[in-house]
Design an enzyme around this catalytic site. Structure first.
Site, PDB file in Angstrom:
ATOM      1  N   ALA A  90       0.801  -1.237   0.000  1.00 27.77           N
ATOM      2  CA  ALA A  90       0.000   0.000   0.000  1.00 27.77           C
ATOM      3  C   ALA A  90       0.831   1.282   0.000  1.00 27.77           C
ATOM      4  O   ALA A  90       0.298   2.360  -0.260  1.00 27.77           O
ATOM      5  CB  ALA A  90      -0.927   0.010   1.211  1.00 27.77           C
TER       6      ALA A  90
ATOM      7  N   HIS B 175      -0.088  -5.264 -22.248  1.00 29.10           N
ATOM      8  CA  HIS B 175      -0.941  -4.221 -22.829  1.00 29.10           C
ATOM      9  C   HIS B 175      -1.064  -4.351 -24.353  1.00 29.10           C
ATOM     10  O   HIS B 175      -2.152  -4.311 -24.903  1.00 29.10           O
ATOM     11  CB  HIS B 175      -0.407  -2.815 -22.521  1.00 29.10           C
ATOM     12  CG  HIS B 175      -0.257  -2.522 -21.052  1.00 29.10           C
ATOM     13  ND1 HIS B 175      -1.057  -3.065 -20.096  1.00 29.10           N
ATOM     14  CD2 HIS B 175       0.593  -1.697 -20.374  1.00 29.10           C
ATOM     15  CE1 HIS B 175      -0.703  -2.617 -18.905  1.00 29.10           C
ATOM     16  NE2 HIS B 175       0.298  -1.795 -19.032  1.00 29.10           N
TER      17      HIS B 175
ATOM     18  N   GLU C  97       5.540   6.678 -24.460  1.00 36.32           N
ATOM     19  CA  GLU C  97       5.372   7.472 -23.239  1.00 36.32           C
ATOM     20  C   GLU C  97       6.395   8.591 -23.216  1.00 36.32           C
ATOM     21  O   GLU C  97       7.531   8.403 -23.664  1.00 36.32           O
ATOM     22  CB  GLU C  97       5.589   6.601 -22.004  1.00 36.32           C
ATOM     23  CG  GLU C  97       4.550   5.542 -21.829  1.00 36.32           C
ATOM     24  CD  GLU C  97       4.822   4.757 -20.568  1.00 36.32           C
ATOM     25  OE1 GLU C  97       4.318   5.156 -19.510  1.00 36.32           O
ATOM     26  OE2 GLU C  97       5.558   3.765 -20.644  1.00 36.32           O
TER      27      GLU C  97
ATOM     28  N   LYS D 254      -9.579   0.617 -19.539  1.00 37.33           N
ATOM     29  CA  LYS D 254      -9.682   1.951 -20.152  1.00 37.33           C
ATOM     30  C   LYS D 254     -10.945   2.017 -21.006  1.00 37.33           C
ATOM     31  O   LYS D 254     -11.263   1.078 -21.736  1.00 37.33           O
ATOM     32  CB  LYS D 254      -8.454   2.250 -21.029  1.00 37.33           C
ATOM     33  CG  LYS D 254      -7.199   2.501 -20.200  1.00 37.33           C
ATOM     34  CD  LYS D 254      -6.040   2.921 -21.071  1.00 37.33           C
ATOM     35  CE  LYS D 254      -4.742   2.947 -20.275  1.00 37.33           C
ATOM     36  NZ  LYS D 254      -4.453   4.172 -19.581  1.00 37.33           N
TER      37      LYS D 254
ATOM     38  N   HIS E  42      -4.363  -3.145 -16.620  1.00 40.00           N
ATOM     39  CA  HIS E  42      -5.243  -1.975 -16.462  1.00 40.00           C
ATOM     40  C   HIS E  42      -5.695  -1.403 -17.814  1.00 40.00           C
ATOM     41  O   HIS E  42      -6.678  -0.689 -17.884  1.00 40.00           O
ATOM     42  CB  HIS E  42      -4.620  -0.911 -15.554  1.00 40.00           C
ATOM     43  CG  HIS E  42      -3.574  -0.052 -16.207  1.00 40.00           C
ATOM     44  ND1 HIS E  42      -2.277  -0.450 -16.346  1.00 40.00           N
ATOM     45  CD2 HIS E  42      -3.635   1.190 -16.740  1.00 40.00           C
ATOM     46  CE1 HIS E  42      -1.596   0.508 -16.944  1.00 40.00           C
ATOM     47  NE2 HIS E  42      -2.395   1.529 -17.199  1.00 40.00           N
TER      48      HIS E  42
ATOM     49  N   ASP F 230       7.230  -5.416 -19.776  1.00 38.52           N
ATOM     50  CA  ASP F 230       6.398  -4.439 -19.068  1.00 38.52           C
ATOM     51  C   ASP F 230       5.155  -4.071 -19.889  1.00 38.52           C
ATOM     52  O   ASP F 230       4.072  -3.891 -19.333  1.00 38.52           O
ATOM     53  CB  ASP F 230       7.243  -3.178 -18.788  1.00 38.52           C
ATOM     54  CG  ASP F 230       6.516  -2.151 -17.921  1.00 38.52           C
ATOM     55  OD1 ASP F 230       5.703  -2.567 -17.077  1.00 38.52           O
ATOM     56  OD2 ASP F 230       6.757  -0.934 -18.097  1.00 38.52           O
TER      57      ASP F 230
ATOM     58  N   GLY G  82       3.385   1.680  -2.007  1.00 43.23           N
ATOM     59  CA  GLY G  82       4.049   1.765  -3.326  1.00 43.23           C
ATOM     60  C   GLY G  82       3.400   2.776  -4.249  1.00 43.23           C
ATOM     61  O   GLY G  82       2.334   3.327  -3.975  1.00 43.23           O
ATOM     62  N   ASP G  83       4.096   2.951  -5.372  1.00 46.04           N
ATOM     63  CA  ASP G  83       3.665   3.906  -6.403  1.00 46.04           C
ATOM     64  C   ASP G  83       2.269   3.632  -6.956  1.00 46.04           C
ATOM     65  O   ASP G  83       1.452   4.531  -7.107  1.00 46.04           O
ATOM     66  CB  ASP G  83       4.629   3.739  -7.587  1.00 46.04           C
ATOM     67  CG  ASP G  83       5.405   5.000  -7.823  1.00 46.04           C
ATOM     68  OD1 ASP G  83       5.625   5.729  -6.840  1.00 46.04           O
ATOM     69  OD2 ASP G  83       5.772   5.247  -8.988  1.00 46.04           O
TER      70      ASP G  83
ATOM     71  N   ARG H  23       5.507  -3.101   4.539  1.00 44.33           N
ATOM     72  CA  ARG H  23       6.467  -3.353   5.627  1.00 44.33           C
ATOM     73  C   ARG H  23       6.699  -2.131   6.492  1.00 44.33           C
ATOM     74  O   ARG H  23       6.868  -2.226   7.699  1.00 44.33           O
ATOM     75  CB  ARG H  23       7.794  -3.836   5.041  1.00 44.33           C
ATOM     76  CG  ARG H  23       7.724  -5.284   4.626  1.00 44.33           C
ATOM     77  CD  ARG H  23       8.983  -5.732   3.976  1.00 44.33           C
ATOM     78  NE  ARG H  23       9.346  -4.858   2.861  1.00 44.33           N
ATOM     79  CZ  ARG H  23      10.343  -5.076   2.032  1.00 44.33           C
ATOM     80  NH1 ARG H  23      11.107  -6.130   2.207  1.00 44.33           N
ATOM     81  NH2 ARG H  23      10.607  -4.267   1.039  1.00 44.33           N
TER      82      ARG H  23
HETATM   83  C1  BG6 Z   1       2.290   0.205 -16.617  1.00 43.06           C
HETATM   84  C2  BG6 Z   1       3.776   0.094 -16.851  1.00 43.06           C
HETATM   85  O1  BG6 Z   1       1.675  -1.056 -16.759  1.00 43.06           O
HETATM   86  O2  BG6 Z   1       1.721   1.110 -17.561  1.00 43.06           O
HETATM   87  C3  BG6 Z   1       4.437   1.465 -16.838  1.00 43.06           C
HETATM   88  O3  BG6 Z   1       4.341  -0.720 -15.849  1.00 43.06           O
HETATM   89  C4  BG6 Z   1       3.740   2.439 -17.736  1.00 43.06           C
HETATM   90  O4  BG6 Z   1       5.814   1.369 -17.204  1.00 43.06           O
HETATM   91  C5  BG6 Z   1       2.241   2.429 -17.472  1.00 43.06           C
HETATM   92  O5  BG6 Z   1       4.275   3.741 -17.502  1.00 43.06           O
HETATM   93  C6  BG6 Z   1       1.493   3.288 -18.462  1.00 43.06           C
HETATM   94  O6  BG6 Z   1       0.136   3.307 -18.170  1.00 43.06           O
HETATM   95  P1  BG6 Z   1      -0.820   4.424 -18.794  1.00 43.06           P
HETATM   96  O7  BG6 Z   1      -2.179   4.058 -18.286  1.00 43.06           O
HETATM   97  O8  BG6 Z   1      -0.317   5.747 -18.280  1.00 43.06           O
HETATM   98  O9  BG6 Z   1      -0.692   4.323 -20.267  1.00 43.06           O
END
Ligand code: BG6
Length: 494
Positions: free
Chosen positions: A22, A250, A226, A192, A188, A245, A24-25, A55
């Protein structure tokens, strides 16, 4: 996918949500803001508890303050009413420290509200420790339902494993303690709004289906660029790289959704079965083909980033050209690109159509193929590039764009991906989550590329931050007589 009527159901589903990791980023930037947004939209259960755990020692009050500073709620009373439901517990799920205390908190809440409720575990932790964390959940019987009807659910973040073998091992461990209907493998991107709209675009508009195949489509380009670099995530990124990643999850998901056949229904099983057909159809490349069809690159300055090795060979740019051995898509190359430190942020799927030698244009030198751009983000929208006659007395033609832009069409703001996905977990809807088979097949595509790359083939090249990648990437597509269409065909810019 949930319908409007399901939204009411959520109120009557008391839930405890445990967030491991919890501090974390991901939790700070995405999970807590999404939960707060659901709360202010009246879309959380009437009775809920959030146990934030990591932790680092914190008092609950102090932890709530830290989260509040990040979220910056507009209305203080909303925040107070929401955050009162958050307890912080310091524990180490990978080392089995303090999990009994967690069980006690969950049971105490159930006694307080006088009923047995569904428990959800969110594994927002480093992928290295997923397996030991799951084992410890099992050892402490946190996976046991408190009644027959309330089997706990577990959410696993991506990347799920680091190759096929580790993904299968993780699946085996999970299956000891949880059944498939309890496991939510998250990506994720599937949450979207624009990604869900791929279903509506493809299966709600019959005009596209007849041309959505190799008779009409020349090539498919999926780009996720990005603006940011690795920021504070050097430790994670060094072990992962752009291929694991982004491409493994994705981008393969975007590819599957935009090319799969129509599922029988929008239920998880039917959707995953159709996605699986596409991912299974991707040709597994030989080492020579990988050298020819992939580019791996690193932005200049990456090795000076925090927690990054000075001799790092990790790619921040991954490009692979793929072939689908699927009747609908034979001979239609697919180009997938994922990169950091680009000139801007863009995620798009572009279908370029064949030029069939229109009668009208026989004398024109212009290259005027039609294209369809599904722009996932930012400036969400869809663009169709057409040919038009330039006004005037001569027969000159030029490409023009027809655009549908969310911001000009809808007043309703788009929910964040994590809002949708958290809501679906509470409602028990798995249609936007990845199945075990889809993940395994995705690794079968990625593993040979990772292996070839680890042996240095092709070589890692560099690119200047703020550019669209190395020359080798342009060469790869240009030798096929094509060019990159993103960001050229970016839509909804203003
Ligand atoms: C994450 C990756 O799954 O998606 C990151 O680990 C990346 O490296 C991020 O920055 C990007 O997500 P979004 O929703 O901003 O496109």
């Amino acid at each position: 996918m949930p319908q409007l009527k399901d939204l009411d159901k959520i109120k009557s589903l008391p839930t405890s949500l445990v967030i491991f990791g919890a501090t974390g980023d991901l939790a700070r930037k995405r999970i807590f803001p999404a939960l707060f947004k659901l709360y202010t939209s009246n879309l959380l259960p009437s009775k809920f508890k959030i146990v934030a755990s990591a932790r680092t020692p914190h008092q609950s009050e102090e932890f709530r303050r830290v989260v509040k500073e990040y979220i910056k709620p507009e209305i203080d009373s909303d925040w107070n009413n929401f955050s009162i439901n958050i307890d912080y517990l310091s524990l180490d799920v990978a080392e089995n420290k303090n999990l009994k205390e967690l069980l006690a908190i969950l049971e105490k809440f159930e006694v307080e509200i006088g009923t047995c409720i569904q428990r959800v575990y969110y594994m927002s932790i480093s992928p290295d420790i997923f397996q030991s964390a799951v084992k410890n959940i099992g050892i402490n019987e946190l996976n046991e339902p408190c009644t027959h009807n309330s089997k706990p659910r577990i959410i696993i973040e991506k990347p799920f494993g680091r190759d096929l073998k580790s993904a299968q091992e993780l699946d085996q461990t999970l299956s000891k303690y949880f059944s498939e209907d309890q496991i939510y493998r998250i990506d994720h991107y599937l949450g979207k709004e624009t990604v869900q709209n791929i279903f509506a675009f493809r299966f709600g508009n019959e005009i596209f289906e007849p041309i959505w195949n190799n008779q009409y489509v020349d090539n498919i380009q999926i780009t996720m660029g990005e603006y940011i670099g690795v920021e504070k995530r050097g430790v994670f990124y060094e072990k992962t790289g752009a291929l694991r990643d982004i491409v493994q999850n994705h981008l393969l998901q975007l590819l599957a959704l935009s090319t799969m056949d129509q599922p029988e229904s929008f239920h998880a099983k039917s959707i995953n079965a159709k996605k699986l057909e596409i991912i299974k159809s991707i040709k597994k490349m030989s080492a020579d083909e990988i050298t020819k069809n992939t580019v791996r690159a690193q932005y200049k300055g990456y090795t000076q980033e925090e927690n990054v090795s000075e001799t790092s060979q990790t790619e921040t740019y991954a490009l692979t050209k793929l072939e689908l051995q699927h009747p609908r898509w034979t001979n239609v190359p697919v180009y997938l690109r994922a990169a950091k430190k680009m000139p801007g942020k863009i995620t798009s799927i572009i279908f370029q159509f064949k030029e069939k030698g229109h009668k009208l244009l026989e004398d024109s030198d212009a290259q005027l193929p039609n294209t369809i751009t599904l722009q996932i983000q930012p400036n969400e929208g869809i663009g169709i590039r057409l040919v038009a006659k330039k006004p005037g007395l001569t027969a000159d033609f030029q490409p023009v764009d027809m655009e549908f832009c969310y911001k000009n069409t809808f007043d309703t703001p788009q929910p964040e991906a994590y809002e949708r996905l958290m809501m679906d977990v509470i409602l028990g809807d798995q249609s936007l989550f990845m199945s075990q088979e889809v993940i395994a097949e995705s690794w079968k595509v990625i593993d040979p590329i990772e292996e070839a790359w680890a042996k240095g083939s092709p070589q890692l090249v560099t690119y200047k931050p703020g550019t669209w990648g190395p020359k080798e990437a342009d060469d790869l597509i240009e030798k096929d007589g094509r060019q990159w269409l993103a960001p050229l065909l970016e839509v909804c810019k203003i």
